[in-house]
Design a protein around this motif. Sequence first.
Motif, short mmCIF file in Angstrom:
data_model
loop_
_atom_site.label_atom_id
_atom_site.label_comp_id
_atom_site.label_asym_id
_atom_site.label_seq_id
_atom_site.Cartn_x
_atom_site.Cartn_y
_atom_site.Cartn_z
N GLU A 133 37.04 80.68 73.71
CA GLU A 133 36.48 80.96 72.06
C GLU A 133 34.94 82.11 72.30
N LEU A 137 35.80 85.24 69.50
CA LEU A 137 33.44 85.07 68.74
C LEU A 137 33.00 86.70 69.06
N SER A 161 26.26 82.30 68.91
CA SER A 161 26.77 84.07 68.67
C SER A 161 25.31 84.56 67.88
N ALA A 170 30.94 82.80 61.68
CA ALA A 170 31.78 81.64 62.23
C ALA A 170 31.39 80.28 62.00
#
Length: 194
Positions: A133, A137, A161, A170
């Motif tokens: 993940e 991202l 992030s 996101a």
Amino acid sequence: MHAIQYEVTLPADYDMTVIRDRVARLGHLLDSWDGLGFKAYLMRERGVDGSPVNQYAPFYLWNTVEGMNSFLWGGPFQGLVNDFGRPVVQHWTGLAYEDGGAAGSPAEVAVRRRQPVPEGVELTEAMEEAVRETKRLASLDGVVGAAAAVDARHWEIVHFSLWSGSSPKASGEVFQVLHLSEPERGSLPRGRQW
């Protein structure tokens, strides 16, 4: 790599320019802090980007325990404690970090998503999924950097992030980035941390 975050939740009618002014005045003090990968000075305002609260909630990625400890026990954190009381400092062990395609651009917003590690899941797979993940991202347009870390006491993974634009792609809690101190971001280990 270690991640920490504390949240100072403020009254609904709190003047958030106080936080903006505080960061403008003091944010540069960690711009050359030994052992600090980065500190994102984060703020949420009630009613903005879906936030239910006014909150100051900086997020840190540390390269060294010594740097983290000297921050927490060596003085700067005491200033926040003196002004707002002693918050709970959440602590996660680093799983992964990746620079995004917008690394080097100013970070405008951050997204934090917490997820529990359910009982009975294979821990190796859960942690590997967190690494995947992080890479996903980091590959998205506008990402400055992405990280994943785990709290093994509460079995929670945090995905974090930083974004160069104001429209992150996101899911999670959205924070405004008021300042980014990144003295050793270039030294943060990339990829999987074990």
